[in-house]
Design an enzyme around this catalytic site. Structure first.
Site, PDB file in Angstrom:
ATOM      1  N   GLY A  19     -37.327  41.278   8.181  1.00 17.10           N
ATOM      2  CA  GLY A  19     -38.755  41.434   8.416  1.00 17.10           C
ATOM      3  C   GLY A  19     -39.177  40.728   9.676  1.00 17.10           C
ATOM      4  O   GLY A  19     -38.353  40.196  10.431  1.00 17.10           O
ATOM      5  N   THR A  23     -35.394  36.878   7.231  1.00 18.23           N
ATOM      6  CA  THR A  23     -34.247  37.705   6.894  1.00 18.23           C
ATOM      7  C   THR A  23     -33.839  37.394   5.464  1.00 18.23           C
ATOM      8  O   THR A  23     -33.873  36.232   5.052  1.00 18.23           O
ATOM      9  CB  THR A  23     -33.070  37.406   7.848  1.00 18.23           C
ATOM     10  OG1 THR A  23     -33.488  37.618   9.197  1.00 18.23           O
ATOM     11  CG2 THR A  23     -31.887  38.306   7.544  1.00 18.23           C
ATOM     12  N   VAL A  24     -33.477  38.436   4.710  1.00 18.29           N
ATOM     13  CA  VAL A  24     -33.125  38.244   3.304  1.00 18.29           C
ATOM     14  C   VAL A  24     -31.664  38.647   3.098  1.00 18.29           C
ATOM     15  O   VAL A  24     -31.244  39.745   3.482  1.00 18.29           O
ATOM     16  CB  VAL A  24     -34.034  39.080   2.373  1.00 18.29           C
ATOM     17  CG1 VAL A  24     -33.694  38.793   0.917  1.00 18.29           C
ATOM     18  CG2 VAL A  24     -35.504  38.760   2.641  1.00 18.29           C
ATOM     19  N   LYS A  39     -34.058  34.088   1.178  1.00 21.62           N
ATOM     20  CA  LYS A  39     -34.972  34.429   2.267  1.00 21.62           C
ATOM     21  C   LYS A  39     -34.978  33.294   3.283  1.00 21.62           C
ATOM     22  O   LYS A  39     -35.295  32.146   2.947  1.00 21.62           O
ATOM     23  CB  LYS A  39     -36.377  34.656   1.699  1.00 21.62           C
ATOM     24  CG  LYS A  39     -37.392  35.180   2.687  1.00 21.62           C
ATOM     25  CD  LYS A  39     -38.687  35.540   1.952  1.00 21.62           C
ATOM     26  CE  LYS A  39     -39.692  36.158   2.907  1.00 21.62           C
ATOM     27  NZ  LYS A  39     -40.928  36.560   2.175  1.00 21.62           N
ATOM     28  N   ASP A 133     -51.341  41.953   1.406  1.00 21.63           N
ATOM     29  CA  ASP A 133     -50.368  42.837   2.042  1.00 21.63           C
ATOM     30  C   ASP A 133     -49.630  43.641   0.978  1.00 21.63           C
ATOM     31  O   ASP A 133     -48.401  43.577   0.877  1.00 21.63           O
ATOM     32  CB  ASP A 133     -49.385  42.016   2.882  1.00 21.63           C
ATOM     33  CG  ASP A 133     -48.598  42.899   3.866  1.00 21.63           C
ATOM     34  OD1 ASP A 133     -49.131  43.943   4.282  1.00 21.63           O
ATOM     35  OD2 ASP A 133     -47.453  42.544   4.191  1.00 21.63           O
TER      36      ASP A 133
END
Length: 487
Positions: A19, A23-24, A39, A133
């Site tokens: 994202g 980062t995941v 994450k 969101d």
């Protein structure tokens, strides 16, 4: 991107997603023989203190709420380069975005799914939190357990943009995803509340149920949403989604729980058409959201106790917020102001607005009553220089905790609390805690006491004028009255 071999004690198996801010990775916990999602804050944001704090806020929120409808946090840690990471429960069945990419979801399944998402967001709203969101990528699925291989849980994820209603004001940065973001999120001076999430949920509903979701345009000022849903969707659902995605927050449902209830009514074939009359209008009845009739969505009638002028106020300190009250009975007379069961004596130069207390619900499921008073009550939430006070009444809170216990929950991260004191004013034994803050409002006073005539807690949060002392607080508390036994 090269995968790290390990993050903390976890062996890394593969990349799950990337994202804007994180980062995941999919990790393996050898001790528990379990997979986890890890994450990690993106390297290019690691030195931005605002982003770092937002990243950690997500883990703190999820850990504090610890609910089956939200992604669970196991722990947090830090990489050798200083970047924080959060270890989360792995959503092993992917996201709603993945499923929509695979094709159209049947209407009955999509409606049930939308109801589950509303229920998850309602958990946030009950705790005074706005997600801000809500997108298909932030709705995840996890296996429910070995007893039923087909069962799964719907989880709300990515609270990195979520804020307590207390902080979700014009002082926060614009954030959200175009197409799902409420119109007011484009206004840097707007005060956001739970209805911003109602808009996002409505847009999710359009994406799930629209005849041509890619062609469904967001709301515009002065124009009702033009929704075309699939033929197998109950007709009344269109009215519900139209109200949820109305351009102005005042025209939407109050919160996710109210939207879910309206969807349930709209999908029930036994539901009878009902009509209501708009408050303050000379026009005739209009169709209610669950009636099946198209046309302008009607406001849900409020219980008589919750009265006051329409107002959108987010308390700028503490994790509470006010939502619009009803209409008709709030009044001011001289230096007094009454709305529903609450009456306050106004300090010189102050005025007040009646409201209801978002995140606090009575046994009937309705928000409990509140008011805001300040020299400029409409601006108090967004302007840290303005003194003011929030007054709320909650029977539900009195049933679960004491005034001192409730105040222990009202923490302020940048403030140092003084020892609690007690004062008896107008027949109420108040517990009072002063918070001295390093930024924003220099002082915040949290106070709570029990209604002397019944099981309800009265809560007053005060931002006192500069130079005032405990006498100002005690005088204000002495002017708070509750009429009649609480409901």
């Amino acid at each position: 991107m090269t995968a790290p071999q390990r993050i903390g004690p976890y062996a890394i198996e593969r990349l799950l997603g990337v994202g804007s801010f994180a980062t995941v990775w999919l990790g393996y916990d050898a001790v528990l023989d379990a997979r986890v999602a890890i994450k990690v804050l993106a390297e290019n944001w690691s030195h931005d203190l605002r982003v770092r704090e937002r990243f950690l806020d997500e883990a703190r929120l999820l850990r504090r709420l610890e609910h089956e409808r939200l992604v669970r946090v196991h722990t947090v840690g830090e990489l050798p380069d200083g970047r924080p990471y959060a270890v989360l429960a792995w959503a092993d069945r992917g996201s709603l975005r993945d499923r929509l990419a695979d094709g159209e979801i049947p209407a009955p399944t999509a409606l049930r799914l939308l109801g589950e998402v509303c229920a998850g967001v309602a958990v946030l709203h009950r705790h005074g939190i706005v997600h801000r969101d809500l997108t298909p990528g932030n709705v995840l699925f996890r296996s429910a357990g070995p007893d039923d291989p087909d069962a799964e849980q719907v989880l709300i994820a990515d609270l990195g943009l979520a804020k307590a209603l207390a902080a979700a004001s014009g002082l926060t940065a614009r954030a959200g995803t175009p197409g799902y973001m409420a119109p007011e999120q484009d206004d840097p001076g707007a005060v956001l509340d739970t209805r911003a999430d109602v808009y996002g949920l409505g847009r999710l509903g359009v994406r799930l149920l629209g005849a041509d979701p890619t062609d469904a345009q967001p709301s515009r000022p002065g124009q009702p949403p033009d929704l075309r849903l699939r033929e197998d969707v109950p007709p009344a659902v269109a009215a519900v989604l139209a109200r949820a995605t109305a351009y102005h927050p005042a025209d939407r449902y109050l919160d996710a729980a109210a939207l879910r209830a309206a969807l349930t009514r709209a999908c029930d074939p036994a539901e009878r058409p009902v009509t209501v009359k708009r408050a303050g209008s000379s026009k005739g009845p209009v169709a209610a959201a669950g009636s099946g009739r198209r046309g302008p969505p009607a406001r849900r009638p409020r219980r008589p106790l919750l009265t006051g002028v329409a107002v959108v106020v987010a308390v700028a300190v503490g994790q509470v917020a006010a939502e619009p009250g009803g209409t008709g009975s709030a009044r001011s007379g001289g230096d007094m102001y009454t709305t529903g069961p609450l009456t306050v004596a106004l300090p010189p130069g102050w005025s007040a607005m009646g409201a209801t207390w978002a995140g606090q619900y009575g046994v009937d499921g309705e928000p409990e009553p509140a008011l805001v008073m300040s020299p400029r009550p409409r601006r108090w939430a967004a302007d840290p220089q303005l003194p003011g006070a929030f007054v709320g009444l909650s029977a539900a809170t009195a049933a679960r905790t004491t005034p001192a216990g409730f105040l222990a929950e009202r923490t302020h991260g940048d403030c140092a609390p003084a020892p609690a004191r007690t004062t008896r004013q107008a027949g109420v034994e108040w517990t009072v805690v002063l918070h001295v803050c390093g930024r924003g409002r220099p002082r915040i006073v949290e106070s709570a006491g029990l209604h002397p005539d019944g099981p309800a807690l009265v809560y007053v949060q005060i931002a006192p004028p500069a130079g005032s002392g405990p006498e100002f607080v005690d005088t204000l508390l002495a002017g708070v009255r509750v009429s009649g036994p609480p409901r």
